[in-house]
Design a protein around this motif. Structure first.
Motif, PDB file in Angstrom:
ATOM      1  N   VAL A   1      43.996 -13.703  85.942  1.00 54.41           N
ATOM      2  CA  VAL A   1      43.319 -12.809  86.879  1.00 54.41           C
ATOM      3  C   VAL A   1      44.112 -11.515  87.036  1.00 54.41           C
ATOM      4  O   VAL A   1      43.553 -10.426  87.056  1.00 54.41           O
ATOM      5  CB  VAL A   1      43.088 -13.517  88.238  1.00 54.41           C
ATOM      6  N   GLY A   2      45.423 -11.656  87.099  1.00 53.85           N
ATOM      7  CA  GLY A   2      46.256 -10.469  87.251  1.00 53.85           C
ATOM      8  C   GLY A   2      46.140  -9.541  86.057  1.00 53.85           C
ATOM      9  O   GLY A   2      45.985  -8.333  86.201  1.00 53.85           O
ATOM     10  N   TRP A   3      46.142 -10.145  84.899  1.00 49.66           N
ATOM     11  CA  TRP A   3      46.153  -9.369  83.671  1.00 49.66           C
ATOM     12  C   TRP A   3      44.802  -8.719  83.363  1.00 49.66           C
ATOM     13  O   TRP A   3      44.717  -7.565  82.972  1.00 49.66           O
ATOM     14  CB  TRP A   3      46.557 -10.289  82.521  1.00 49.66           C
ATOM     15  N   PHE A   4      43.742  -9.453  83.527  1.00 49.42           N
ATOM     16  CA  PHE A   4      42.443  -8.935  83.092  1.00 49.42           C
ATOM     17  C   PHE A   4      41.558  -8.420  84.216  1.00 49.42           C
ATOM     18  O   PHE A   4      40.526  -7.841  83.958  1.00 49.42           O
ATOM     19  CB  PHE A   4      41.693 -10.005  82.296  1.00 49.42           C
ATOM     20  N   VAL A   5      41.922  -8.713  85.469  1.00 48.23           N
ATOM     21  CA  VAL A   5      41.096  -8.223  86.567  1.00 48.23           C
ATOM     22  C   VAL A   5      41.848  -7.166  87.363  1.00 48.23           C
ATOM     23  O   VAL A   5      41.351  -6.055  87.558  1.00 48.23           O
ATOM     24  CB  VAL A   5      40.644  -9.384  87.484  1.00 48.23           C
TER      25      VAL A   5
ATOM     26  N   ALA B   1      38.534 -14.793  83.066  1.00 49.19           N
ATOM     27  CA  ALA B   1      39.274 -14.038  84.071  1.00 49.19           C
ATOM     28  C   ALA B   1      38.394 -13.655  85.259  1.00 49.19           C
ATOM     29  O   ALA B   1      38.796 -13.775  86.409  1.00 49.19           O
ATOM     30  CB  ALA B   1      39.881 -12.786  83.443  1.00 49.19           C
ATOM     31  N   PHE B   2      37.162 -13.217  84.972  1.00 49.14           N
ATOM     32  CA  PHE B   2      36.326 -12.748  86.063  1.00 49.14           C
ATOM     33  C   PHE B   2      35.612 -13.871  86.812  1.00 49.14           C
ATOM     34  O   PHE B   2      35.042 -13.652  87.867  1.00 49.14           O
ATOM     35  CB  PHE B   2      35.332 -11.690  85.567  1.00 49.14           C
ATOM     36  N   ARG B   3      35.615 -15.090  86.260  1.00 51.82           N
ATOM     37  CA  ARG B   3      34.965 -16.193  86.965  1.00 51.82           C
ATOM     38  C   ARG B   3      35.948 -17.138  87.627  1.00 51.82           C
ATOM     39  O   ARG B   3      35.559 -17.940  88.463  1.00 51.82           O
ATOM     40  CB  ARG B   3      34.054 -16.983  86.010  1.00 51.82           C
TER      41      ARG B   3
ATOM     42  N   GLY C   1      40.124 -11.561  93.710  1.00 51.19           N
ATOM     43  CA  GLY C   1      39.524 -11.127  92.451  1.00 51.19           C
ATOM     44  C   GLY C   1      38.008 -11.090  92.514  1.00 51.19           C
ATOM     45  O   GLY C   1      37.364 -10.368  91.750  1.00 51.19           O
ATOM     46  N   MET C   2      37.431 -11.882  93.455  1.00 50.14           N
ATOM     47  CA  MET C   2      35.967 -11.891  93.596  1.00 50.14           C
ATOM     48  C   MET C   2      35.416 -10.537  93.996  1.00 50.14           C
ATOM     49  O   MET C   2      34.273 -10.217  93.740  1.00 50.14           O
ATOM     50  CB  MET C   2      35.564 -12.923  94.655  1.00 50.14           C
ATOM     51  N   MET C   3      36.264  -9.758  94.706  1.00 44.14           N
ATOM     52  CA  MET C   3      35.768  -8.480  95.226  1.00 44.14           C
ATOM     53  C   MET C   3      35.797  -7.394  94.165  1.00 44.14           C
ATOM     54  O   MET C   3      35.279  -6.317  94.372  1.00 44.14           O
ATOM     55  CB  MET C   3      36.662  -8.022  96.373  1.00 44.14           C
ATOM     56  N   LEU C   4      36.463  -7.651  93.050  1.00 45.36           N
ATOM     57  CA  LEU C   4      36.659  -6.574  92.085  1.00 45.36           C
ATOM     58  C   LEU C   4      35.519  -6.577  91.056  1.00 45.36           C
ATOM     59  O   LEU C   4      35.155  -7.613  90.513  1.00 45.36           O
ATOM     60  CB  LEU C   4      38.013  -6.734  91.413  1.00 45.36           C
ATOM     61  N   SER C   5      35.022  -5.392  90.844  1.00 48.48           N
ATOM     62  CA  SER C   5      33.831  -5.279  90.001  1.00 48.48           C
ATOM     63  C   SER C   5      34.209  -5.108  88.531  1.00 48.48           C
ATOM     64  O   SER C   5      35.083  -4.313  88.200  1.00 48.48           O
ATOM     65  CB  SER C   5      33.022  -4.083  90.489  1.00 48.48           C
ATOM     66  N   PRO C   6      33.559  -5.838  87.645  1.00 50.52           N
ATOM     67  CA  PRO C   6      33.828  -5.696  86.206  1.00 50.52           C
ATOM     68  C   PRO C   6      33.620  -4.268  85.722  1.00 50.52           C
ATOM     69  O   PRO C   6      34.341  -3.799  84.844  1.00 50.52           O
ATOM     70  CB  PRO C   6      32.806  -6.617  85.545  1.00 50.52           C
ATOM     71  N   THR C   7      32.646  -3.579  86.293  1.00 50.76           N
ATOM     72  CA  THR C   7      32.365  -2.214  85.856  1.00 50.76           C
ATOM     73  C   THR C   7      33.600  -1.331  85.995  1.00 50.76           C
ATOM     74  O   THR C   7      33.868  -0.485  85.156  1.00 50.76           O
ATOM     75  CB  THR C   7      31.241  -1.593  86.713  1.00 50.76           C
ATOM     76  N   VAL C   8      34.340  -1.536  87.095  1.00 51.71           N
ATOM     77  CA  VAL C   8      35.485  -0.674  87.356  1.00 51.71           C
ATOM     78  C   VAL C   8      36.580  -0.898  86.314  1.00 51.71           C
ATOM     79  O   VAL C   8      37.286   0.015  85.931  1.00 51.71           O
ATOM     80  CB  VAL C   8      36.024  -0.942  88.781  1.00 51.71           C
TER      81      VAL C   8
ATOM     82  N   VAL D   1      36.699   0.650  81.539  1.00 52.12           N
ATOM     83  CA  VAL D   1      37.348   1.665  80.701  1.00 52.12           C
ATOM     84  C   VAL D   1      38.731   1.201  80.224  1.00 52.12           C
ATOM     85  O   VAL D   1      38.999   1.203  79.021  1.00 52.12           O
ATOM     86  CB  VAL D   1      37.388   3.018  81.452  1.00 52.12           C
ATOM     87  N   PRO D   2      39.610   0.744  81.143  1.00 52.69           N
ATOM     88  CA  PRO D   2      40.915   0.256  80.652  1.00 52.69           C
ATOM     89  C   PRO D   2      40.789  -0.985  79.770  1.00 52.69           C
ATOM     90  O   PRO D   2      41.569  -1.140  78.826  1.00 52.69           O
ATOM     91  CB  PRO D   2      41.669  -0.085  81.937  1.00 52.69           C
ATOM     92  N   LEU D   3      39.820  -1.845  80.059  1.00 54.33           N
ATOM     93  CA  LEU D   3      39.694  -3.071  79.267  1.00 54.33           C
ATOM     94  C   LEU D   3      39.389  -2.770  77.803  1.00 54.33           C
ATOM     95  O   LEU D   3      39.838  -3.487  76.909  1.00 54.33           O
ATOM     96  CB  LEU D   3      38.599  -3.970  79.845  1.00 54.33           C
ATOM     97  N   VAL D   4      38.631  -1.719  77.566  1.00 56.98           N
ATOM     98  CA  VAL D   4      38.311  -1.371  76.183  1.00 56.98           C
ATOM     99  C   VAL D   4      39.599  -1.137  75.407  1.00 56.98           C
ATOM    100  O   VAL D   4      39.815  -1.695  74.330  1.00 56.98           O
ATOM    101  CB  VAL D   4      37.413  -0.118  76.126  1.00 56.98           C
ATOM    102  N   ARG D   5      40.504  -0.347  75.998  1.00 56.95           N
ATOM    103  CA  ARG D   5      41.750  -0.057  75.308  1.00 56.95           C
ATOM    104  C   ARG D   5      42.588  -1.327  75.146  1.00 56.95           C
ATOM    105  O   ARG D   5      43.161  -1.576  74.094  1.00 56.95           O
ATOM    106  CB  ARG D   5      42.531   1.002  76.082  1.00 56.95           C
ATOM    107  N   MET D   6      42.623  -2.148  76.207  1.00 61.30           N
ATOM    108  CA  MET D   6      43.403  -3.386  76.131  1.00 61.30           C
ATOM    109  C   MET D   6      42.920  -4.268  74.987  1.00 61.30           C
ATOM    110  O   MET D   6      43.698  -4.784  74.198  1.00 61.30           O
ATOM    111  CB  MET D   6      43.249  -4.169  77.437  1.00 61.30           C
ATOM    112  N   MET D   7      41.631  -4.446  74.921  1.00 61.47           N
ATOM    113  CA  MET D   7      41.086  -5.343  73.910  1.00 61.47           C
ATOM    114  C   MET D   7      41.344  -4.795  72.505  1.00 61.47           C
ATOM    115  O   MET D   7      41.567  -5.551  71.570  1.00 61.47           O
ATOM    116  CB  MET D   7      39.585  -5.545  74.124  1.00 61.47           C
ATOM    117  N   GLN D   8      41.297  -3.470  72.392  1.00 64.53           N
ATOM    118  CA  GLN D   8      41.589  -2.883  71.082  1.00 64.53           C
ATOM    119  C   GLN D   8      43.054  -3.084  70.718  1.00 64.53           C
ATOM    120  O   GLN D   8      43.388  -3.413  69.593  1.00 64.53           O
ATOM    121  CB  GLN D   8      41.234  -1.395  71.077  1.00 64.53           C
TER     122      GLN D   8
END
Lengths: 291, 428, 318
Positions: free
Chosen positions: C44-48, A163-165, A129-136, A139-146
């Motif tokens: 992590v799976g769900w949000f990342v 999640a990202f930390r 998960g460390m390699m994955l960028s929040p920027t990427v 777009v999907p996260l916006v919909r999820m959070m809504q």
């Protein structure tokens, strides 16, 4: 700075160099360190000073000291939203510290002290998960959070910060736990202690230095995070400091003293926290690094 | 709320999508109204805060939630709210394509029966202001105030430099030279936010490109962007930038800094909206309201467009078609556009000339704002802002390419090629 | 330890005091160990991970937020990506970010850390490290805004300083000039970030056994020689990691650009992150924004794999 050149013997490792060219070289290096410190500090001091000056002073004599020390701009900034932003930042940072560090510590324990089926895969999954960028993910996260109804709430930020930390925090704690001696927890296990007790009573206390470092690193991250905070909050009540500051900038853009005051207010707590905790912070990093 | 009432509310929201909103419907004075405003600036914020407090006092069962944004943030905020299906009951909109988006997406309630021609409420507005929110023959917007762009100037600096208010574009350029010689920055101009520069261009385009060509080009389906007036307007802007402004550095200056320079008496002119008159010159700034004057950006002689055109547009509010209580939202907007509240809005410290007939009282207003209103009334054509009248992709091309043009990195031909390309990509 | 056993049930989610009382087969016990990692894997799976997969799906669509209409467009957004001159410029800016950050935040910080370790007393060493670290502790929003003001032509202190030094002809609107904007931002970023890497390097240097230096000194090696043949090789692992982390960071940069120029003038300081934001959130082209996201993913993933490969190799070599 003069005390250093006079007392080379006090240096814990360096053998004093006697040759004149070496002394000159040392003096120049000392001067370099001082110059860099000035380069670092001067803009920050200028920022804090500008919070005391009037608009006209800021425009007309950028280098001068304030004509008089008035806290008016600081008070105005505090009332015009900064107090609310500070509160949001405290809530988001505070809660996400707890969630991140606990989830990570559990995971690290599970990955180092138990035999999980498919353990290498789990390690790869979490640390990957460390390699994955929040920027990427944005777009999907916006919909999820809504969809979850979490848009424009502190929970959105708390969840995302956690999640990202978790990957990075787990990485640090796991590395630390791997190096802890196993005899203590094995002895406890012989005595019939449960996993939960071993974790709580033995491993966690031993991990204190790295936990402190993780907390500090998380504070540095969460207090300063901008991308998620900008996208997922939109009202003055939910905005954290970094986003609140930019909104303040566009709303009070012509009252520069107030903007500088707000910047100073948001920078100060974190600098103080760092100075108060740097010993533990550095100790934790020293022990956690280079594994 | 119990589950059943929630469902009932959702059903009610569904029926509200029906085209007609039954203006005669009894207003239910209860529940929550959310409002997205463009009055986020500190100076303007109290207007809606006060209105909301007053309305809540009149109707104790109503709660009003304000989301106050400013010029820079309103577009992004609106988009996010739309994308999340969380459009407030009442929301700010510009005229043109921006407002058209809501109509196209059936997000805005059709208000024809309550604000259209011949209606009691409709008659209270300046007709051109209501008409600016007509799409496909239907009325969707409630104009709140009129806006237009003028060159504000400092009378003392003009006197010191010995220049008169310029009548022609050429006279403006020579006035700039004289002012620079007198030791002032002729025009403070900040183009860090590129819409600021685009406002100059919009006015120049109206002078150089005939209205029908311009309007055909605003619509991607009919756009060709090949009228020679475009290059002429860009050329005039380049001359203006050279004579009157800080030059290519303008891209590093914020419009807020630019307005501050006029207020501080460092520059002689600042091109501004009428709604900024009351913030550019205040009793507590170096430039006082008495020393402040304005004139329309002068037209170049012999230009092919309309020399009496003025850049500007009314700005107003729409009501969400998904609102659970459209009659209440309408009622609040009727309250906001009463003559009394219009007068409050027109006068300092707000200085936003109300779109309501009789909603401005010259006695209480800044005389410059009153005179500006007259100039708006005399204009033969109000050309809307380029960044809100165009499709977003075309607007983005204008914004970034024009910034490049002001910074000296794009040529006029490159600007037009980029705009043309963007328009083609949208129409396909 | 016996005392701890008599304690009441603990509240942690990984609590095993009830379970441990049960007789479980070893396989079941192993399976139950999952409870320790379940939360981490879930969140992590769900949000990342999930959003990143979903991003690929979105990148194949084109949607209109106003009408809510979503169309499948296949690879159209990627075709547009390949032809978008701003993407190319943004990639170049990200690359410049990476290169300059390696120069200053990796090699510069390494040299600075060596100097501090070499000539400062223990007390001063802590002070230098702490002072240099301050900007890293402060939000990039604050430092970005601060430098936005510093670079301003009229109130900024940079141009004032240049004028005072007789270099007035160098002064300009640093952020407003298409040729300098991105470099002005990168410069701020170095100012902010070098202290962090300096701190990490001093920690790494302190781990080097002192007798190596003593032996080198006996052999008559000067400070530069020691730097080259002891410090550098002994901190190679740290340097390697730092380079990869720096590159990854350079391709995710967003905050400073957003605050200082928002990508302007004329997109000259646009980076991939800000271009994604502008496309997705101010022009409402979510599909295209997702395609830009995929590009960022490809680059950062490559860096991540390089990091993995590097640490593996080092471990085998060690």
């Amino acid at each position: 700075m003069t005390d250093i050149s006079h007392m080379p013997a006090a240096a814990d490792d360096a053998v004093p160099a006697r040759a004149p060219w070496a002394l000159l070289g040392r003096a120049m290096l000392q001067a370099l360190l001082v110059a860099i410190a000035a380069l670092v500090l001067y803009p920050l001091i200028w920022m804090a000073m500008n919070g005391f000056r009037s608009n006209a002073e800021i425009f007309n004599s950028p280098f001068a000291l304030p004509a008089h020390w008035s806290f008016a701009a600081y008070a105005a900034a505090w009332q015009n939203g900064v107090s609310q932003f500070v509160l949001s930042s405290l809530v988001v940072t505070g809660v996400s510290i707890v969630t991140t560090v606990f989830i990570s510590a559990w995971a690290a324990y599970g990955l180092t002290r138990t035999t999980i089926p498919g353990q290498p895969l789990v390690v790869g999954f979490i640390l990957g998960g460390m390699m994955l960028s929040p920027t990427v993910a944005l777009v999907p996260l916006v919909r999820m959070m809504q969809d979850f109804g979490l848009y424009n709430t502190h929970w959105a930020l708390i969840l995302l910060y956690t999640a990202f930390r978790v990957p990075f925090t787990t990485f640090l704690i796991r590395a630390y736990m791997l190096d802890l001696p196993r005899d203590l927890d094995e002895a406890a296990r012989m005595d019939g202690a449960s996993e939960g007790q071993i974790f709580r009573k033995i491993i966690l206390p031993l991990c204190r230095p790295i936990l402190v470092s993780c907390v500090i690193l998380h504070v540095l991250f969460a207090w300063n995070e901008y991308l998620f905070a900008m996208i997922f909050t939109n009202s003055p009540e939910t905005r954290t400091l970094p986003v609140g500051l930019t909104s303040l900038m566009s709303k009070h853009g012509t009252d520069f003293a107030q903007v500088f005051a707000a910047m100073t207010i948001s920078a100060l707590p974190i600098v103080i926290v760092f100075f108060l905790t740097q010993r533990y912070f550095i100790r934790g990093l020293t022990e956690g690094i280079g594994k | 709320m119990t589950r059943i009432t929630t469902i009932a509310a959702l059903l009610a929201a569904g029926t509200a999508l029906a085209p007609c909103t039954a203006p005669a419907q009894e207003v239910d004075y209860s529940g929550t109204l959310s409002i997205l405003t463009k009055f986020g600036m500190q100076r303007l914020q109290p207007y809606f805060t006060d209105l909301a407090a007053e309305y809540e006092a009149m109707h104790p069962d109503v709660t009003i939630e304000l989301i106050q944004e400013d010029d820079d943030s309103i577009k992004g905020k609106t988009s996010t709210l739309v994308a999340s299906n969380a459009i407030p009951d009442i929301f700010f909109s510009w005229t043109g394509t921006w407002g058209g988006n809501f109509v196209r997406g059936k997000r805005a309630a059709d208000l024809t029966d309550i604000i259209g021609p011949g209606t009691d409420w409709g008659k209270t507005f300046a007709p051109a202001a209501v008409d600016a929110f007509v799409y496909d023959g239907k009325y969707y917007g409630i104009p709140l105030y009129l806006d237009a762009k003028f060159m504000g100037y400092s009378k003392p600096v003009f006197a010191e430099a010995g220049v008169e208010v310029p009548e022609t574009f050429g006279a403006l350029l020579s006035a700039c030279d004289a002012i620079r010689a007198a030791g002032y920055l002729p025009v403070s101009f900040g183009n860090k936010e590129p819409w600021a520069g685009l406002h100059y261009l919009g006015q120049l385009l109206a002078y150089n490109v005939p209205r029908d060509v311009l309007e055909a080009d605003f619509d991607p389906a009919t756009a060709s962007y090949d009228n020679p007036g475009y290059l002429a307007a860009l050329g005039q802007f380049a001359e203006f930038e050279e004579h009157c402004t800080a030059g290519p550095d303008v891209n590093g200056i914020s419009y807020q800094t630019a307005i501050q320079q006029l207020s501080d008496g460092k520059s002689a002119m600042y091109y501004q909206e009428i709604i900024e008159f009351d913030s550019a010159a205040r009793p507590d700034t170096a430039l006082t309201p008495e020393e402040f004057g304005f004139f329309p950006l002068p037209a170049p002689e012999g230009a092919a467009g309309d020399p009496m055109a003025l850049e500007g547009a009314p700005e107003g509010y729409m009501i969400s078609s998904a609102s659970k209580n459209i009659p209440l939202a309408v009622d609040f907007m009727k309250f906001a556009t009463s003559q009394a509240n219009g007068r409050t809005l027109s006068a300092p410290p707000y200085g936003q000339p109300s779109a309501v007939i009789g909603g401005s009282d010259p006695e209480s207003m800044n005389p410059s704002v009153v005179a500006g209103l007259d100039a708006i009334a005399e204009a033969s054509y109000l050309v809307p802002w380029l960044d809100t009248v165009n499709h977003p992709r075309v607007a983005a091309a204008w914004l970034s390419e024009f910034q490049g043009f002001a910074g000296g990195t794009s040529s006029a031909e490159e600007v037009m090629a980029a705009v043309r390309k963007a328009a083609m990509s949208v129409s396909n | 330890m016996a005392r701890t056993l008599s304690l009441p049930i603990d509240g942690a989610a990984g609590n095993g005091s009830v379970l441990s009382g049960l007789r479980l087969s070893p396989a079941a016990r192993r399976f139950l160990a999952w409870r320790w990692v379940a939360l981490a894997v879930l969140i992590v799976g769900w949000f990342v991970y999930y959003p990143i997969f979903d991003n690929f799906r979105v990148s194949m669509t084109s949607s209109d937020i106003f009408t809510g209409e979503v169309r499948n467009v296949g690879l159209e957004n990627y075709r547009r990506l390949a032809e978008d001159p701003v993407v190319l410029g943004a990639l170049a800016n990200n690359l410049a970010y990476a290169v300059l950050s390696i120069v200053f935040q990796v090699f510069g910080a390494f040299v600075l850390a060596s100097i501090i370790e070499d000539i400062a007393t223990r007390r001063m060493r802590n002070i230098w490290r702490a002072v240099y670290f301050i900007p890293s502790a402060i939000s990039t929003t604050v430092t970005g805004l601060l430098f936005y003001f510093i670079y301003q032509p009229d109130i900024g202190i940079l141009d004032g300083l240049l004028t005072a030094l007789g270099l007035g002809h160098w002064s300009r609107a640093w952020l407003g000039d298409a040729s300098t904007a991105i470099y002005a931002i990168i410069a701020m970023s170095q100012w902010q970030g070098f202290g962090y890497s300096t701190l990490l390097f001093t920690i790494a240097i302190q781990k080097i056994p002192r007798d190596l230096y003593d032996a080198a000194r006996m052999d008559g090696a000067g400070p530069l020689r020691q730097l080259w043949s002891i410090t550098l090789p002994m901190t190679r692992e740290m340097t390697g990691m730092m380079i990869i982390v720096t590159i990854t960071g350079a391709f995710q940069v967003f905050n400073e650009v957003m605050v200082m120029t928002a990508g302007g003038p004329n997109n000259s300081s646009q980076v991939l992150g800000t271009w994604l934001y502008q496309m997705g959130f101010s022009q409402n082209e979510m599909g295209y924004a997702a395609a830009i996201g995929s590009l960022i993913f490809a680059v950062t993933m490559a860096c991540g794999l390089a990091q993995l490969w590097y640490t593996r190799r080092r471990r085998v070599a060690a």
